[in-house]
Enzyme design. Structure first.
Site, PDB file in Angstrom:
ATOM      1  N   ASP A 342       2.550   5.718   4.816  1.00 22.37           N
ATOM      2  CA  ASP A 342       2.323   6.276   3.492  1.00 22.37           C
ATOM      3  C   ASP A 342       3.645   6.682   2.827  1.00 22.37           C
ATOM      4  O   ASP A 342       4.583   7.102   3.496  1.00 22.37           O
ATOM      5  CB  ASP A 342       1.425   7.519   3.612  1.00 22.37           C
ATOM      6  CG  ASP A 342       1.208   8.187   2.271  1.00 22.37           C
ATOM      7  OD1 ASP A 342       0.549   7.576   1.416  1.00 22.37           O
ATOM      8  OD2 ASP A 342       1.723   9.312   2.072  1.00 22.37           O
ATOM      9  N   GLU A 397       3.317   1.206   2.155  1.00 28.07           N
ATOM     10  CA  GLU A 397       2.871   1.570   0.813  1.00 28.07           C
ATOM     11  C   GLU A 397       4.121   1.808  -0.032  1.00 28.07           C
ATOM     12  O   GLU A 397       4.700   2.893  -0.027  1.00 28.07           O
ATOM     13  CB  GLU A 397       2.005   2.839   0.852  1.00 28.07           C
ATOM     14  CG  GLU A 397       1.372   3.136  -0.503  1.00 28.07           C
ATOM     15  CD  GLU A 397       1.240   4.620  -0.818  1.00 28.07           C
ATOM     16  OE1 GLU A 397       0.390   4.948  -1.657  1.00 28.07           O
ATOM     17  OE2 GLU A 397       1.978   5.440  -0.243  1.00 28.07           O
TER      18      GLU A 397
END
Length: 689
Positions: A342, A397
């Site tokens: 993330d 991401e």
């Protein structure tokens, strides 16, 4: 200087340059990054006996029961004056068990076994580390390496709980082979039930895993597993990095859940948050040793001003030990198959992507704005994971478009397997918000779906959890809005709004699946057109769970059209499984007709035809094909069972003619009804995918 530049060569850098010659001016940057990585690997070899041992530090830090049932406690708290252990086992006496100071800021405590030979601290016992600061302060902390933490019902703060079950769960099933076509089901355990409560690992194992298997997904991406004190953070404000969230059950129940997924041939990825950490002090990493640094940079560098969280110091030896061991822990202890990393954009740049647009100019990805400490950490993480676990899958991401993010470390890349195609969902939301159907720009849609770096795999998705969060809403709700409450029954004729929404929901997902990447992702519930949005219990909504659940009960009601969207999603995945277009080369787009609203492309030896026109159907529409032969319909969004109008005869055979058309040597004529997508396959071809 020239000698120094040549001292460390990137073994396969020439491959990267063959793919993208425009990276040549930045060769020095690539070499410097690669040299920093190699230096770190050498240092690990010299001082820690190699990265395998270094990343297994979870076996030493925290608390560990020894063969004689004594307990070894080990922490890193460089700024602390003294450390003590307290808990249920000694009636919370603060100073009876002091740690001994070791070198490099480490502290150790050995608790001998009791007279009867049992451990001094039993399973499920609450503990705290008492930290004395140099300023004379006394702090109560959770071990950063705690494997289990939970919170008593009326308490605000989490407790460290010693987890040492008498019968730990042992994995039965081997890890499945790495899928060639990655079809990801993004899921959150806590919302995976229609009930207004936090759902459990056991519920997921029993009720959700069979659905995922039935739908044809071969990978689950699990959100919000790393413990987070604030439920509404969606798991992105991590407080305990080694603890699986106790909200959903015990560590053993999570292990059983992953094992069950493996038994179904499904791999499981952890949504790992190494980009930042919660600023909580009493039950987080922040100020663990009383200083404002320890695991983080001192402010202001160590604070993310938008997220209100702390930023790791990736150049610190002990921070690298902590984070890399964290990855090994989830792979070894829980048998995860990889990670979705993330917030990579925040890590890669000193500006964290705040107030910065990325135009794609290569100068944005090199130079002083790049945080090479964290970039090299990511290279190191990918190198170690892929060396130790060749089938490990890592997904980045990143919104910036960093070149070589998904190329191997040996080429000078960062080593990720996939990146998320984050522009695609934004484009779909933009179109639905701003454009009338007759104004949809086919060329613009195709550009967004195909605009990706050659040789770097992408995960395409029409919507993820981001699009469902409060303030936004699911694609189905953008399309059908409040009519979903009243007009989804198949016992009444479809209204114009429901008809449009049903057809476009299927077409958007199939076009994204077929053209947008080398993997596909769906967020839990959206496969059947989940209404509304996501909102976790918080003060602003009176702690309501109404929007923090997935209404699978809608599928059980036969006369509601949700099961039709579910059936299409299932058959879309099963058709991909048969023909393997995600593992094929990118699609060849032969038509993107603005006026007709038609898109045609071939990929993986199948032909995709989309007619987005709201009212115009086309008889004998000529489409380009590569391979000659006899084609038949394999997937048709207009079938009755998917909530379509059943306008196509599936017994029809389409024969090609050697008539070149739109860049292909052959072509054929087909009937394509309005708002319909079809997939055609060559019956004369042997599909051995």
């Amino acid at each position: 200087m020239a000698d120094r530049e040549d001292s460390v060569a990137i073994p396969e850098f020439s491959f990267l340059l063959q793919m993208d010659p425009y990276l040549k001016p930045y060769e020095k940057d690539f070499k410097r990054r690669y040299e920093l990585l190699q230096k770190q690997l050498v240092r690990l070899e010299e001082t820690e006996g190699g990265f395998d041992q270094f990343t297994s530090s979870y076996k030493n830090f925290g608390v560990h029961r020894q063969p004689d049932n004594s307990l070894l406690f080990l922490e890193w708290a460089p700024a602390a004056e003294a450390l003590f252990l307290t808990g249920d086992f000694n009636d919370w006496e603060k100073f009876s068990y002091p740690y001994t100071k070791k070198e490099f800021g480490k502290w150790e405590l050995i608790l001998p076994a009791k007279h009867d030979g049992t451990p001094a601290v039993g399973h499920n016992t609450r503990l705290k580390v008492v930290v004395h600061t140099k300023e004379g302060g006394r702090l109560y902390r959770i071990s950063p390496w705690a494997k289990y933490v939970n919170r008593e019902e009326k308490s605000i703060v989490y407790d460290w709980v010693h987890w040492d079950p008498p019968q730990p769960y042992t994995q039965i099933h081997p890890r499945p082979k790495k899928p060639t076509s990655l079809r990801i089901y993004e899921a959150h355990v806590g919302i995976a039930s229609p009930e207004g409560k936090v759902a459990s690992y056991t519920n997921f194992t029993t009720n959700v895993l069979p659905r995922i298997k039935d739908l044809g997904y071969n990978c689950i991406q699990l959100m919000a597993i790393m413990e987070h004190a604030y439920y509404a953070s969606f798991g992105y404000q991590v407080t305990s990095f080694f603890a699986a969230s106790s909200r959903y059950g015990t560590p053993e129940e999570l292990k059983r859940m992953i094992d069950a997924a493996h038994s179904m041939g499904i791999v499981v990825l952890l949504d790992v948050v190494h980009s930042h950490a919660s600023k909580n002090t009493e039950d987080g990493l922040n100020c663990f040793d009383g200083s404002d640094s320890c695991f983080f940079h001192s402010p202001p560098r160590g604070e993310h001003k938008l997220w209100g969280s702390r930023l790791f110091n990736y150049s610190s030896w002990e921070v690298q030990r902590f984070l890399l061991s964290n990855l090994r822990w989830w792979m070894e202890e829980y048998c995860f198959d990889g990670f979705r990393f993330d917030g990579i954009t925040s890590m890669l740049y000193h500006h964290h992507g705040i107030g910065t647009g990325f135009s794609g100019d290569y100068s944005e990805y090199f130079g002083l704005q790049v945080d090479e400490d964290s970039l090299v950490y990511l290279m190191l993480a990918n190198h170690i994971l892929h060396t130790l676990y060749p089938d490990c899958i890592t997904v980045a991401e990143d919104v910036s478009g960093m070149p070589a993010l998904c190329r191997g470390v040996e080429e000078g890349g960062l080593g990720f397997d996939y990146r998320l195609a984050m522009a695609i969902p934004d484009k779909w939301i933009q179109i639905l918000k701003e454009s009338k159907d007759e104004d949809w720009d086919m060329g613009d849609i195709v550009h967004t779906l195909t605009n990706r770096r050659y040789g770097e795999k992408c995960i395409a998705y029409a919507e993820s959890h981001d699009q469902a969060l409060v303030g936004d809403k699911s694609l189905a709700f953008w399309l059908m809005d409040k009519e979903m409450y009243t007009n989804m029954s198949s016992l009444i004729p479809m209204t114009a709004v429901i008809d449009r929404g049903m057809q476009l929901h299927k077409m958007i997902r199939l076009l994204t699946h077929g053209l947008g990447g080398e993997g596909y992702l769906n967020f839990i519930g959206n496969e059947f057109g989940h209404p509304e949005w996501l909102d976790f219990p918080r003060e602003g909504n009176n702690q309501s769970y109404h929007y923090a659940r997935r209404q699978f009960n809608l599928l059980e009601t036969d006369h509601l059209r949700y099961h039709q969207l579910y059936a299409f999603d299932r058959d879309m995945n099963r058709t991909e499984d048969q023909y393997g277009w995600l593992a094929a080369q990118p699609g060849f787009v032969s038509a993107k007709h603005g006026e007709d609203k038609v898109i045609v492309f071939d990929r993986g030896h199948v032909v995709f035809i989309f007619n987005f026109h709201p009212s115009k159907s086309f008889q004998d529409y000529r489409v380009a094909v590569e391979a000659p032969g006899r084609y038949k319909i394999k997937l048709d969004s207009d079938q009755d069972q998917y909530g379509g109008h059943g306008r196509l005869d599936h017994n029809t055979e389409f024969y090609t003619e050697p008539q070149p058309f739109n860049g292909r040597p052959n072509s054929m004529q087909v009937y394509i009804p309005c708002r319909t997508a079809i997939v055609l396959a060559n019956e004369e071809r042997d599909y051995c995918y």
